[in-house]
Design a protein around this motif. Structure first.
Motif, PDB file in Angstrom:
ATOM      1  N   GLU A 115     -16.940   7.791   4.282  1.00 37.40           N
ATOM      2  CA  GLU A 115     -16.003   8.790   3.764  1.00 37.40           C
ATOM      3  C   GLU A 115     -14.835   8.137   3.038  1.00 37.40           C
ATOM      4  O   GLU A 115     -13.667   8.391   3.360  1.00 37.40           O
ATOM      5  N   PRO A 116     -15.142   7.330   2.035  1.00 40.76           N
ATOM      6  CA  PRO A 116     -14.061   6.558   1.404  1.00 40.76           C
ATOM      7  C   PRO A 116     -13.061   7.436   0.657  1.00 40.76           C
ATOM      8  O   PRO A 116     -11.946   7.010   0.426  1.00 40.76           O
ATOM      9  N   PHE A 117     -13.470   8.649   0.300  1.00 40.45           N
ATOM     10  CA  PHE A 117     -12.540   9.515  -0.434  1.00 40.45           C
ATOM     11  C   PHE A 117     -12.108  10.705   0.405  1.00 40.45           C
ATOM     12  O   PHE A 117     -11.617  11.720  -0.103  1.00 40.45           O
ATOM     13  N   GLY A 118     -12.316  10.558   1.724  1.00 37.25           N
ATOM     14  CA  GLY A 118     -12.114  11.685   2.622  1.00 37.25           C
ATOM     15  C   GLY A 118     -10.729  12.291   2.589  1.00 37.25           C
ATOM     16  O   GLY A 118     -10.569  13.498   2.713  1.00 37.25           O
ATOM     17  N   ALA A 119      -9.723  11.451   2.409  1.00 39.46           N
ATOM     18  CA  ALA A 119      -8.356  11.955   2.578  1.00 39.46           C
ATOM     19  C   ALA A 119      -7.750  12.506   1.290  1.00 39.46           C
ATOM     20  O   ALA A 119      -6.568  12.791   1.241  1.00 39.46           O
ATOM     21  N   LEU A 120      -8.564  12.640   0.256  1.00 40.77           N
ATOM     22  CA  LEU A 120      -7.979  12.977  -1.050  1.00 40.77           C
ATOM     23  C   LEU A 120      -8.033  14.452  -1.398  1.00 40.77           C
ATOM     24  O   LEU A 120      -8.909  15.177  -0.945  1.00 40.77           O
ATOM     25  N   ASP A 121      -7.127  14.862  -2.258  1.00 45.57           N
ATOM     26  CA  ASP A 121      -7.195  16.214  -2.801  1.00 45.57           C
ATOM     27  C   ASP A 121      -8.413  16.295  -3.733  1.00 45.57           C
ATOM     28  O   ASP A 121      -8.883  15.281  -4.230  1.00 45.57           O
ATOM     29  N   PRO A 122      -8.913  17.519  -3.958  1.00 44.72           N
ATOM     30  CA  PRO A 122     -10.167  17.663  -4.713  1.00 44.72           C
ATOM     31  C   PRO A 122     -10.143  17.010  -6.090  1.00 44.72           C
ATOM     32  O   PRO A 122     -11.155  16.472  -6.535  1.00 44.72           O
TER      33      PRO A 122
ATOM     34  N   PRO B 105       0.803  -1.231   0.000  1.00 39.01           N
ATOM     35  CA  PRO B 105       0.000   0.000   0.000  1.00 39.01           C
ATOM     36  C   PRO B 105       0.834   1.278   0.000  1.00 39.01           C
ATOM     37  O   PRO B 105       0.498   2.229  -0.702  1.00 39.01           O
ATOM     38  N   ARG B 106       1.928   1.314   0.765  1.00 39.47           N
ATOM     39  CA  ARG B 106       2.702   2.567   0.840  1.00 39.47           C
ATOM     40  C   ARG B 106       3.334   2.930  -0.504  1.00 39.47           C
ATOM     41  O   ARG B 106       3.779   4.051  -0.702  1.00 39.47           O
ATOM     42  N   GLN B 107       3.380   1.963  -1.423  1.00 36.17           N
ATOM     43  CA  GLN B 107       3.946   2.241  -2.748  1.00 36.17           C
ATOM     44  C   GLN B 107       2.881   2.748  -3.723  1.00 36.17           C
ATOM     45  O   GLN B 107       3.135   2.846  -4.920  1.00 36.17           O
ATOM     46  N   LEU B 108       1.716   3.046  -3.201  1.00 37.12           N
ATOM     47  CA  LEU B 108       0.633   3.598  -4.022  1.00 37.12           C
ATOM     48  C   LEU B 108       0.331   5.020  -3.596  1.00 37.12           C
ATOM     49  O   LEU B 108       0.539   5.374  -2.427  1.00 37.12           O
ATOM     50  N   SER B 109      -0.214   5.800  -4.513  1.00 29.40           N
ATOM     51  CA  SER B 109      -0.648   7.150  -4.136  1.00 29.40           C
ATOM     52  C   SER B 109      -1.899   7.026  -3.270  1.00 29.40           C
ATOM     53  O   SER B 109      -2.535   5.962  -3.216  1.00 29.40           O
ATOM     54  N   GLY B 110      -2.249   8.132  -2.612  1.00 28.76           N
ATOM     55  CA  GLY B 110      -3.440   8.126  -1.772  1.00 28.76           C
ATOM     56  C   GLY B 110      -4.683   7.712  -2.549  1.00 28.76           C
ATOM     57  O   GLY B 110      -5.493   6.909  -2.081  1.00 28.76           O
ATOM     58  N   GLY B 111      -4.811   8.244  -3.763  1.00 27.63           N
ATOM     59  CA  GLY B 111      -5.976   7.930  -4.586  1.00 27.63           C
ATOM     60  C   GLY B 111      -6.011   6.468  -4.994  1.00 27.63           C
ATOM     61  O   GLY B 111      -7.063   5.832  -4.984  1.00 27.63           O
ATOM     62  N   GLN B 112      -4.845   5.930  -5.317  1.00 26.85           N
ATOM     63  CA  GLN B 112      -4.784   4.508  -5.684  1.00 26.85           C
ATOM     64  C   GLN B 112      -5.146   3.640  -4.485  1.00 26.85           C
ATOM     65  O   GLN B 112      -5.875   2.659  -4.606  1.00 26.85           O
ATOM     66  N   GLN B 113      -4.656   4.030  -3.304  1.00 23.75           N
ATOM     67  CA  GLN B 113      -4.991   3.250  -2.103  1.00 23.75           C
ATOM     68  C   GLN B 113      -6.496   3.250  -1.862  1.00 23.75           C
ATOM     69  O   GLN B 113      -7.076   2.236  -1.496  1.00 23.75           O
ATOM     70  N   GLN B 114      -7.109   4.424  -2.076  1.00 21.33           N
ATOM     71  CA  GLN B 114      -8.553   4.472  -1.836  1.00 21.33           C
ATOM     72  C   GLN B 114      -9.316   3.653  -2.859  1.00 21.33           C
ATOM     73  O   GLN B 114     -10.336   3.048  -2.552  1.00 21.33           O
ATOM     74  N   ARG B 115      -8.796   3.602  -4.068  1.00 22.08           N
ATOM     75  CA  ARG B 115      -9.417   2.728  -5.071  1.00 22.08           C
ATOM     76  C   ARG B 115      -9.386   1.280  -4.593  1.00 22.08           C
ATOM     77  O   ARG B 115     -10.362   0.559  -4.715  1.00 22.08           O
ATOM     78  N   ILE B 116      -8.239   0.883  -4.053  1.00 21.20           N
ATOM     79  CA  ILE B 116      -8.120  -0.497  -3.578  1.00 21.20           C
ATOM     80  C   ILE B 116      -9.090  -0.739  -2.419  1.00 21.20           C
ATOM     81  O   ILE B 116      -9.728  -1.789  -2.331  1.00 21.20           O
ATOM     82  N   GLY B 117      -9.220   0.271  -1.555  1.00 18.01           N
ATOM     83  CA  GLY B 117     -10.188   0.154  -0.455  1.00 18.01           C
ATOM     84  C   GLY B 117     -11.586  -0.113  -0.985  1.00 18.01           C
ATOM     85  O   GLY B 117     -12.320  -0.961  -0.462  1.00 18.01           O
ATOM     86  N   VAL B 118     -11.958   0.604  -2.056  1.00 19.70           N
ATOM     87  CA  VAL B 118     -13.282   0.406  -2.649  1.00 19.70           C
ATOM     88  C   VAL B 118     -13.382  -0.968  -3.318  1.00 19.70           C
ATOM     89  O   VAL B 118     -14.366  -1.694  -3.154  1.00 19.70           O
TER      90      VAL B 118
END
Ligand SMILES: Nc1ncnc2c1ncn2[C@@H]1O[C@H](COP(=O)(O)OP(=O)(O)OP(=O)(O)O)[C@@H](O)[C@H]1O
Ligand SMILES: [Mg+2]
Length: 372
Positions: free
Chosen positions: A163-170, A135-148
């Motif tokens: 809030e699955p996309f809570g931590a992301l930039d707009p 996971p740490r080798q993925l961007s925040g957005g990629q990690q959230q995709r995996i979460g979904v």
């Protein structure tokens, strides 16, 4: 598979209820957004659906059956869950993370592997590139995709997203929202989606439920909430669509961009009053002898009896009040509901019109003020 809350209360000892007499229904295939201020009970409501919490009283039904009557494992098998912090296990690869639930369900290796490939391709992530990363080798957005994806892994009919996309930039957030919308139009899951972000709620929700202090404050389609907010709280909440830090009262702004007296009389009658045409706009207003707005039309009245009520739209639907939240009025205009809306004041007196043009101008003035 629908989800239904019936008078559900969750009270932690010594606190006021986190969720209070909540009743609502999520239809099969619907994406319902739960939104409301921090601490209003969104997460608690979600966690009672898959029995991570038990209600103090009331009943939750999944697929028409009381969740308490399910074996919890069997229940959760049918429910995907994605949380804000993605919940990815850092020491497992992406593939291992996605496979967690399928493994729990004893899917064989081949089936798990195929499913992981299929899921990654759903969000345009290449299997050979990503499956063996951590996971740490993925961007925040990629990690959230995996979460979904992980929540989708076993193809559950019900999905809970906190809030699955809570931590992301707009920008990443918007692209994930678009992706979820696209997925949902294909998969038609029953989704309960928690967010703080009203833009996100408007974009994704088939319906939006606004919670306040553990209670359901209003529920409706985005359109319904914007057009008929139950009260100031909802109006303000919807108003956050536009961030207007400098504007204090709505009356001020509507006053600022309302145009007065730009009409001419189209027809007059001693009994019914007059019909006025607003200059340069496709807008006709029927104003009675007391100055009260009786009807609104975007077509010139042509029938034999131009005072026939059926040819007119009720001002309740097609006019705004001078006390309405300005953001809501702006939104109605900007979304293109009408090129112009009549404004009524006290006693439903016709006092002027607001137009798309004046709304856009008001908006750009506000933007300029905020830039200073
Ligand atoms: N285990 C607990 N014990 C006592 N109080 C709790 C517990 N869990 C939650 N609460 C309280 O219940 C209320 C609702 O919490 P919840 O987590 O559902 O809020 P939320 O709407 O998800 O908020 P946020 O938007 O900040 O995530 C809060 O006042 C919280 O402090
Ligand atoms: Mg929460």
């Amino acid at each position: 598979m629908g989800v239904k809350f019936e008078h559900v209360t969750k009270a932690y000892p010594g606190h006021k209820p986190a969720v209070n007499e909540l009743s609502l229904e999520v239809q099969t295939g619907e994406l319902l957004v739960l939104i409301g201020p921090s601490g209003c009970g969104k997460t608690t409501s979600l966690r009672m659906i898959n029995r991570l919490e038990e209600p103090t009283s009331g009943t939750i039904y999944v697929d028409g059956r009381d969740v308490c009557s399910y074996d919890p494992i069997e229940l959760r098998r049918g429910i995907g869950y994605a949380i804000q912090q993605t919940g990815l296990l850092p020491h497992m690869t992406i593939e291992q993370n996605i496979e967690l639930v399928p493994r729990l369900l004893k899917w064989d290796k081949k089936r798990r592997h195929e499913r992981t490939r299929e899921l990654l391709s759903l969000v345009d992530m290449d299997y050979d590139t990503f499956a063996s990363r951590y996971p740490r080798q993925l961007s925040g957005g990629q990690q959230q995709r995996i979460g979904v994806l992980r929540a989708l892994a076993t193809d559950p009919p019900v999905i809970l997203m906190d809030e699955p996309f809570g931590a992301l930039d707009p920008i990443s957030r918007e692209s994930l929202q678009t992706e979820l919308k696209r997925l949902q139009s294909r998969l038609r899951k029953t989704i309960v989606f928690v967010t703080h972000d009203i833009d996100e709620a408007m974009r994704l929700g088939d319906r939006i439920a606004i919670l306040q202090d553990g209670q359901l404050h209003q529920i409706g389609t985005p359109q319904e909430l914007v057009q008929a907010p139950r009260d100031e709280f909802v109006a303000k909440f919807m108003g956050r669509l536009f961030n207007f830090p400098k504007i204090q009262t709505s009356v001020d702004l509507i006053g600022q961009f309302m145009q007065e007296d730009t009409s001419h009389v189209h027809q007059e009658c001693s009994e019914h009053g007059k019909i006025v045409k607003i200059d340069h706009l496709p807008l006709w207003c029927w104003i009675d002898r007391n100055g009260v707005l009786r009807g609104v039309s975007s077509q010139p009245p042509t029938g034999a009896d131009q005072w026939d009520r059926n040819d007119w739209t009720d001002p309740k639907l097609a006019a705004v009040k001078d006390t309405d939240a300005s953001e809501v009025v702006l939104k109605r205009l900007i979304e293109g509901e009408a090129e112009a809306l009549p404004v009524i004041g006290e006693g439903e007196q016709f006092i002027g019109v607001v137009t798309q043009r004046s709304a856009l101008k008001a908006l750009s003035n506000v933007e300029m003020e905020n830039d200073e």
